[in-house]
Design an enzyme around this catalytic site. Sequence first.
Site, mmCIF file in Angstrom:
data_model
loop_
_atom_site.group_PDB
_atom_site.id
_atom_site.type_symbol
_atom_site.label_atom_id
_atom_site.label_comp_id
_atom_site.label_asym_id
_atom_site.label_seq_id
_atom_site.Cartn_x
_atom_site.Cartn_y
_atom_site.Cartn_z
ATOM 1 N N CYS A 177 23.159 45.445 31.078
ATOM 2 C CA CYS A 177 22.558 46.499 30.251
ATOM 3 C C CYS A 177 23.066 46.466 28.808
ATOM 4 O O CYS A 177 22.466 47.073 27.928
ATOM 5 C CB CYS A 177 22.852 47.877 30.837
ATOM 6 S SG CYS A 177 22.160 48.153 32.471
ATOM 7 N N ARG B 5 14.582 50.713 25.873
ATOM 8 C CA ARG B 5 14.275 50.051 27.151
ATOM 9 C C ARG B 5 14.884 50.826 28.314
ATOM 10 O O ARG B 5 14.214 51.125 29.305
ATOM 11 C CB ARG B 5 14.815 48.617 27.123
ATOM 12 C CG ARG B 5 14.658 47.849 28.413
ATOM 13 C CD ARG B 5 15.384 46.515 28.329
ATOM 14 N NE ARG B 5 16.824 46.661 28.347
ATOM 15 C CZ ARG B 5 17.570 46.712 29.449
ATOM 16 N NH1 ARG B 5 17.006 46.642 30.631
ATOM 17 N NH2 ARG B 5 18.874 46.843 29.374
#
Length: 154
Positions: A64, A106
């Site tokens: 991430c 995102r």
Amino acid sequence: MGNKNAIYILRFLIYFFIFYYILKMLEGNIMDLLTITLSKLLNLKFYKNEIIVGKNIIEISSPCTCSLEMALFLGYIFGTPDVPIKYKISYSVFGLSIITISNILRIILIINYSNMINYNVVHDVISFIIFPIALFLNWFWIYLLKMKKIIMFK
């Protein structure tokens, strides 16, 4: 392959590994910052690197952070020969800002849409966006170089 290409590839690899090592060392801190930022933006609770979304828990893990993408981007920029360092730094700040904002957006999209559809499908489809953004930034760098806006010719 010409000598200039070999030197560029070698420079790219050296810078890539240096930046990747640095970013991997900072990855825990980056995960913490991402977790806190996302929790505050979405008004959600968190514990360590986990964001609590209703009955679900979204973990902010190593991928991430976009460490790999950032290291590739920085290796590409700093590996470019014949470009003054001030332009490399300026474009790196610009590019890293775009990558970071895109990454936060995102993850927000993943969190918001993961309840509607299968989490894995949402994650995989939305996660694909970071690579075209990085490719666009690299293309834009080449465009600037070809337009002779950056390279100082002798």
